[in-house]
Scaffold this motif. Structure first.
Motif, mmCIF file in Angstrom:
data_model
loop_
_atom_site.group_PDB
_atom_site.id
_atom_site.type_symbol
_atom_site.label_atom_id
_atom_site.label_comp_id
_atom_site.label_asym_id
_atom_site.label_seq_id
_atom_site.Cartn_x
_atom_site.Cartn_y
_atom_site.Cartn_z
ATOM 1 N N MET A 112 27.335 -8.720 44.321
ATOM 2 C CA MET A 112 27.528 -8.072 43.028
ATOM 3 C C MET A 112 27.020 -8.959 41.900
ATOM 4 O O MET A 112 26.449 -8.482 40.921
ATOM 5 C CB MET A 112 29.012 -7.748 42.836
ATOM 6 N N PHE A 126 32.108 0.599 41.625
ATOM 7 C CA PHE A 126 30.857 -0.104 41.355
ATOM 8 C C PHE A 126 30.275 0.317 40.007
ATOM 9 O O PHE A 126 29.874 -0.525 39.193
ATOM 10 C CB PHE A 126 29.858 0.183 42.479
ATOM 11 N N TYR A 167 23.567 0.313 44.285
ATOM 12 C CA TYR A 167 24.746 0.399 45.142
ATOM 13 C C TYR A 167 24.337 0.286 46.611
ATOM 14 O O TYR A 167 25.041 -0.339 47.415
ATOM 15 C CB TYR A 167 25.492 1.708 44.908
ATOM 16 N N TYR A 214 32.014 3.506 45.412
ATOM 17 C CA TYR A 214 30.892 3.767 44.510
ATOM 18 C C TYR A 214 31.342 3.876 43.056
ATOM 19 O O TYR A 214 30.728 3.273 42.157
ATOM 20 C CB TYR A 214 30.174 5.045 44.939
ATOM 21 N N LEU A 242 23.976 -3.247 47.373
ATOM 22 C CA LEU A 242 25.295 -3.859 47.573
ATOM 23 C C LEU A 242 25.796 -3.586 48.993
ATOM 24 O O LEU A 242 26.290 -4.491 49.669
ATOM 25 C CB LEU A 242 26.282 -3.304 46.546
#
Length: 324
Positions: free
Chosen positions: A68, A6, A59, A3, A62
């Protein structure tokens, strides 16, 4: 991808892609009910004219398989569209007088917002708190709001009592109450998904409204196999639970129904209302509210885990005695 990785990647890529707008940062934002979300924020004097985008849900996208590259393209497009489109409120002079006419109130739960309440002006109400925000709509009619913090209050020079006085006048005017039967609400949802131009097949919740604000109260059915349920909110369903604070809203409905009222906090956006009769078990309704909150209502949207009760003779809302 982890995370934190990200978040760093989004911040870096957006700062590179949109250099002409400014640099981006990720900030932890305290939301309702002590929920913290990570927001992608623009570090620029023009930042107030661009949206705050919360990255937690991206997220999750994702993790659910979205690439992405697609996420970065979507975020880039959001800020590019704001850069090229007419800026919301750009024609509104933000003077103290303008602010006065756009201060409104909403209800949040006191116990679940202890940290937030240290930073914002508020007024206690039962186990809830009345707090304030600026309300406007963009050119497309989409509600836009900004929570009033103590720093704003000090800058404007308004006391909490003055904010409340303004909000009591502004909120029913800008966000008038709408009371509709559950059948009307469900019919409205269905009609919005039907591709038809037949007006007879369309049902608007705005049809059931109050004197001086709306044409008339909804008609109470003569016979119902179950206690009839109604939804109280405002036209955009935006922090509409605060409609229980409007003068005479509950009083008029209780007078028409000839009974006290049971108030179920569906969310911060609406209350469900049942005219009381002896066949209703309040304890079971109370358990239902708590269970639905736990399973179906996002944390940020929860108002309370128990029912409230409106006493018609006293024109007063109370917490039932059995609620601990």
């Amino acid at each position: 991808m982890e995370y934190q990785t990200f978040l760093t990647e989004v911040q870096t890529q957006l700062s590179f892609r949109l250099q002409d707008i400014g640099k981006f940062s990720v900030r932890s934002i305290l939301k309702n009910n002590s929920l913290r979300l990570d927001a992608l924020c623009l570090d620029s004097p023009r930042a107030a004219l661009f949206p705050t985008v919360y990255l937690n849900e991206y997220y999750q996208m994702l993790c659910n398989g979205k690439s992405m590259a697609d996420i970065l393209d979507e975020l880039t497009a959001i800020f590019q569209n704001y850069q090229t489109s007419p800026l919301p409120f750009s024609n509104v002079p933000f003077t103290l007088e303008t602010i006065r006419t756009h201060i409104v109130y909403k209800l949040i739960h006191t116990g679940m917002n202890q940290e937030l309440l240290k930073k914002i002006p508020s007024i206690p109400y039962l186990d809830l708190s009345i707090v304030f925000y600026l309300y406007m709509e963009n050119s497309e009619g989409t509600p836009m709001s900004a929570l009033v913090h103590t720093i704003h209050q000090e800058l404007w020079g308004y006391s909490t009592e003055e904010l409340f006085s303004m909000a009591k006048e502004n909120t029913p005017h800008l966000l008038p109450p709408v009371l509709a039967s559950m059948e009307q609400v469900l019919a409205n949802i269905i009609s919005e998904h039907e591709e038809t131009s037949d007006p007879k097949r369309r049902c608007s919740a705005d049809a059931s409204v109050f004197p001086d604000m709306f044409p008339e109260l909804p008609e109470l059915p003569d016979e119902e196999p179950h206690p009839p349920m109604y939804v109280l909110s405002n036209p955009p369903s935006f922090f509409g639970a605060s409609c229980i604070l409007y003068p005479d809203v509950l009083k008029k409905f209780a007078e028409q129904s000839g009974s006290d009222l049971i108030l179920l906090p569906s969310s911060i956006h609406e209350f469900l209302i049942l005219p009381f009769d002896e066949s209703i078990c309040l304890e079971e309704l109370n358990e239902t509210v708590s269970a639905i909150n736990e399973t179906s209502v996002p944390l940020e949207d929860r108002l309370s885990d128990h029912i409230y009760y409106y006493l018609r003779e006293k024109d007063e809302i109370i917490i039932p005695p059995f609620v601990s």
